[in-house]
Design a protein around this motif. Structure first.
Motif, short mmCIF file in Angstrom:
data_model
loop_
_atom_site.label_atom_id
_atom_site.label_comp_id
_atom_site.label_asym_id
_atom_site.label_seq_id
_atom_site.Cartn_x
_atom_site.Cartn_y
_atom_site.Cartn_z
N PRO A 73 34.08 23.36 44.78
CA PRO A 73 33.77 23.52 43.35
C PRO A 73 34.47 22.49 42.48
CG PRO A 73 35.41 25.13 44.03
CD PRO A 73 35.03 24.35 45.27
N GLY A 74 35.33 21.68 43.09
CA GLY A 74 36.02 20.64 42.33
C GLY A 74 36.91 21.21 41.25
N ASP A 75 36.85 20.58 40.07
CA ASP A 75 37.71 20.98 38.96
C ASP A 75 37.27 22.29 38.31
OD1 ASP A 75 39.24 18.73 39.35
OD2 ASP A 75 38.13 17.53 37.88
N ASN A 76 36.12 22.83 38.71
CA ASN A 76 35.59 24.03 38.08
C ASN A 76 36.04 25.31 38.79
OD1 ASN A 76 33.93 22.84 35.96
ND2 ASN A 76 32.73 22.00 37.64
N GLN A 77 36.88 25.18 39.79
CA GLN A 77 37.39 26.36 40.49
C GLN A 77 38.25 27.18 39.55
OE1 GLN A 77 39.59 25.37 44.03
NE2 GLN A 77 38.93 27.23 45.08
N ILE A 78 38.07 28.52 39.60
CA ILE A 78 38.85 29.43 38.76
C ILE A 78 39.86 30.15 39.64
CG2 ILE A 78 38.77 31.50 37.32
CD1 ILE A 78 35.97 30.66 36.44
N PHE A 79 41.14 30.02 39.28
CA PHE A 79 42.20 30.72 40.00
C PHE A 79 42.67 31.90 39.16
CE2 PHE A 79 42.66 26.30 41.61
CZ PHE A 79 42.42 26.56 42.96
N LEU A 80 42.60 33.08 39.72
CA LEU A 80 43.08 34.29 39.06
C LEU A 80 44.35 34.76 39.74
CD1 LEU A 80 39.76 36.31 38.57
CD2 LEU A 80 40.89 34.77 36.95
N THR A 81 45.10 35.61 39.06
CA THR A 81 46.29 36.20 39.67
C THR A 81 45.86 37.16 40.77
OG1 THR A 81 46.34 38.07 38.14
CG2 THR A 81 47.53 36.07 37.49
N PRO A 82 46.72 37.43 41.76
CA PRO A 82 46.37 38.43 42.78
C PRO A 82 46.01 39.78 42.18
CG PRO A 82 48.28 37.16 43.49
CD PRO A 82 47.99 36.75 42.07
N GLU A 83 46.70 40.17 41.10
CA GLU A 83 46.43 41.47 40.48
C GLU A 83 45.03 41.51 39.87
OE1 GLU A 83 50.69 40.87 40.96
OE2 GLU A 83 49.16 39.65 39.97
N GLN A 84 44.59 40.42 39.24
CA GLN A 84 43.25 40.39 38.65
C GLN A 84 42.18 40.37 39.74
OE1 GLN A 84 42.77 40.82 35.43
NE2 GLN A 84 40.53 40.78 35.60
N ILE A 85 42.46 39.70 40.83
CA ILE A 85 41.54 39.73 41.98
C ILE A 85 41.40 41.16 42.49
CG2 ILE A 85 41.34 39.10 44.42
CD1 ILE A 85 40.41 36.87 42.66
N ALA A 86 42.53 41.89 42.57
CA ALA A 86 42.50 43.28 43.03
C ALA A 86 41.70 44.16 42.08
CB ALA A 86 43.92 43.82 43.18
N ILE A 87 41.84 43.95 40.77
CA ILE A 87 41.07 44.72 39.79
C ILE A 87 39.58 44.48 39.99
CG2 ILE A 87 40.51 44.91 37.33
CD1 ILE A 87 43.49 44.30 36.77
N TYR A 88 39.18 43.22 40.15
CA TYR A 88 37.77 42.91 40.33
C TYR A 88 37.21 43.42 41.66
CZ TYR A 88 37.37 39.99 36.14
OH TYR A 88 37.30 39.54 34.85
N GLY A 89 38.09 43.69 42.61
CA GLY A 89 37.63 44.24 43.89
C GLY A 89 37.77 45.75 43.98
N ASP A 90 38.29 46.38 42.92
CA ASP A 90 38.52 47.82 42.93
C ASP A 90 37.21 48.55 42.61
OD1 ASP A 90 39.26 50.47 41.38
OD2 ASP A 90 40.99 49.98 42.61
N CYS A 91 36.72 49.35 43.56
CA CYS A 91 35.42 50.01 43.40
C CYS A 91 35.42 50.98 42.22
CB CYS A 91 35.04 50.74 44.69
SG CYS A 91 34.68 49.63 46.07
N ASN A 92 36.52 51.70 42.01
CA ASN A 92 36.57 52.67 40.91
C ASN A 92 36.54 51.98 39.55
OD1 ASN A 92 36.71 54.90 42.65
ND2 ASN A 92 38.95 54.72 42.82
N TRP A 93 37.31 50.90 39.41
CA TRP A 93 37.30 50.14 38.16
C TRP A 93 35.91 49.58 37.87
CZ3 TRP A 93 36.14 45.22 36.55
CH2 TRP A 93 36.62 44.83 35.29
N ARG A 94 35.31 48.99 38.89
CA ARG A 94 33.99 48.38 38.71
C ARG A 94 32.95 49.43 38.34
NH1 ARG A 94 33.18 43.17 42.18
NH2 ARG A 94 31.00 43.81 42.09
N LEU A 95 32.99 50.57 39.02
CA LEU A 95 32.01 51.61 38.74
C LEU A 95 32.15 52.15 37.32
CD1 LEU A 95 29.70 53.33 39.86
CD2 LEU A 95 31.41 54.97 40.68
#
Length: 531
Positions: free
Chosen positions: A209-231
């Protein structure tokens, strides 16, 4: 001629030389996997939203680096898959090499899946090799603890380092050989892991993705992968869209989930994402994942205007019917919880383009608090006095010391995840201090709460956080029992003995907390009185 005296200078280096080693463990940890494996955690979600679709996995991830954490807090769910091993030694008395590589062969001590490499320092402090200091976690063997003084005491500055293996990790069997490759530069150490039967743990090979790669904190990655939060978020947006016909929608923060969810759920909504932190990277990201989420970019746009009041021209002469945020602001992760009330400020700034019946998500914030015993954390922020005959008090203001302050001074609130604070104990139930009504323009507000102590102990301070009401029935908490958010810690100048009425001989049985919010500065002032 005068006499000449030859003087020999001897340098003493502390730590010394020959045993300054990064020590490592291979570990299995479901919690650590949540902090980086968005691909497989997202696959369990039922919302049909793809933040990391096939072919563009690498566009959204954590940085490939070590992350500092207190591993003792995760002791119960860690499964050790190796004995401690070393990868490098550093002789601090001489100039180090800028780059080195090595590979070590480790035998797995258990069946399991390697999710991460945990590392720490073993420091030799003297020339003779009789004094060592270890920065490792408490779960190092008792024999090592007795041999290496300093091990086992909680110190905020002695965190361990976590290196994540890609995606779901690497499965190993007991006694299987695992090859750990390590490389260090002047400032970092990186790892690669493989078995004799597998290739290096390279993960997916997506187009760069070159310069357009987005790096998030581990905690934000966990939030986006949390099924309950997403639902919860998905259902809130779904219900809001049912109330609107072809709405104009504004996503005011840096949320990646919300614009995709709105565009996927409604084929008639027009979505404007502001992306104040992500900027052009956010635009590229939405374009990259559009086809996988079944929306077209003609219904989703990113405004290039920054920190300016929206006009009807920006919204195509249409009033905004849905105004949303998580709230999440990219690069703003290490601030006090109420700094996310920026959402309220921006809702007010854009008030002129909002329709009279606009739906605001979240619609309310609730400031909550509880009293806690935090002995390790309080000691780590205690004012310095005389140490080994030297006055260190001059460093207190620079270091932000809070404990043992003079009576006329008061320490600041500190952003910190409570689960990483060392020893901790709740001494009261949670209380609500005040509410922030996002349906109205931002204004100063204040609140008071009475805290009754439910447990006996030493109170070191109060923990505060904001819970977000996404709609009238959906509340998302960021409290101390949640591992993905930082709370605000208000430490006391002096610890106080507390307890329940009739159950203990304590100094205090309750306290009153007062809070006031200043919208011009975004600051929250906290006062308390013990009874």
């Amino acid at each position: 001629m005068g006499c000449c005296t030859q003087v020999q200078l001897r340098q003493i280096m502390v730590p010394n030389a020959f045993c300054n080693l990064p020590q490592c463990h291979l570990v299995e940890s479901p919690y650590l996997r949540k902090l980086h494996d968005l691909i497989n955690n997202e696959a369990k979600a039922l919302d049909g939203i793809y933040l990391v679709p096939n072919g563009v996995h690498s566009i959204l991830q954590i940085k490939e680096q070590q992350f500092a954490m207190h591993c003792d807090a995760m002791k119960e769910e860690f499964k050790l898959l190796s004995e401690p091993f070393k990868v490098f030694d550093f002789e601090f008395w001489k100039r180090p090499e800028s780059n080195r590589k090595t590979e070590v062969c480790i035998k797995a001590t258990n069946d399991g899946t390697i999710h991460a490499i945990v590392s720490w320092w073993l420091l030799q402090l003297d020339n003779e090799g009789t004094i060592f200091y270890c920065t490792g976690p408490k779960w190092i063997s008792d024999q090592s603890k007795s041999f290496f003084p300093g091990m086992g005491n909680w110190c905020d500055h002695w965190k361990q380092c976590i290196w994540f293996l890609p995606e779901k990790g690497m499965t190993v069997c007991k006694h299987q050989e695992v090859f750990v490759g390590a490389r260090h530069t002047k400032t970092s150490i990186s790892y690669r892991v493989k078995t004799s039967l597998e290739k290096e743990d390279g993960g997916h090979c997506d187009p760069s993705p070159g310069d357009n790669q987005i790096f998030l904190t581990p905690e934000q990655i966990a939030i986006y992968g949390d099924c309950n939060w997403r639902l919860s978020m998905f259902n809130v947006i779904k219900n809001a869209l049912k109330q609107k016909v072809s709405p104009m929608c504004i996503v005011v923060d840096d949320s990646l989930f919300l614009p995709i969810a709105i565009a996927s759920l409604s084929k008639s909504a027009h979505v404007i994402a502001l992306f104040p932190g992500l900027r052009e990277k956010g635009t590229h990201y939405l374009q990259a994942v559009a086809s996988s989420n079944f929306y077209s970019m003609d219904r989703l746009e990113v405004l290039r205007t920054r920190n300016q009041q929206l006009t009807m021209e920006n919204t195509h002469q249409t009033k905004v019917g849905l105004f949303v945020g998580e709230p999440f602001y990219y690069g703003n992760e290490n601030v006090l919880p109420w700094r996310n009330l920026r959402f309220w400020k921006e809702r007010t700034m854009h008030d002129s383009v909002l329709s009279k019946d606009v739906l605001i998500v979240p619609c309310k914030g609730i400031l909550r608090a509880c009293a806690m015993s935090l002995p390790d954390f309080w000691r780590s922020r205690r004012c310095l006095q005389e140490i080994e005959g030297f006055d260190h008090s001059v460093a207190n203001s620079t270091l932000g010391a809070c404990g043992d302050l003079p009576a006329d001074e008061e320490g600041p609130c500190l952003p910190f995840p409570i689960w990483q604070c060392g020893e901790s104990k709740r001494l009261s139930d949670t209380v609500s201090i005040m509410e922030f009504d996002f349906l109205k323009p931002i204004s100063s507000c204040a609140g008071t709460a009475q805290v009754e102590f439910t447990e006996s102990g030493i109170c070191h301070g109060f923990v505060l956080w904001i819970d977000w009401m996404m709609d009238s029935s959906t509340e998302l908490s960021t409290g101390p029992d949640k591992g993905y958010w930082k709370q605000a810690v208000k430490l006391l100048n002096k610890p106080v003995a507390v307890g329940s009425h009739g159950l203990t001989l304590a100094d205090c049985f309750s306290t009153e907390i007062k809070a006031s919010f200043d919208p011009s500065s975004g600051d929250l002032n906290i006062k308390y009185v013990f009874f």
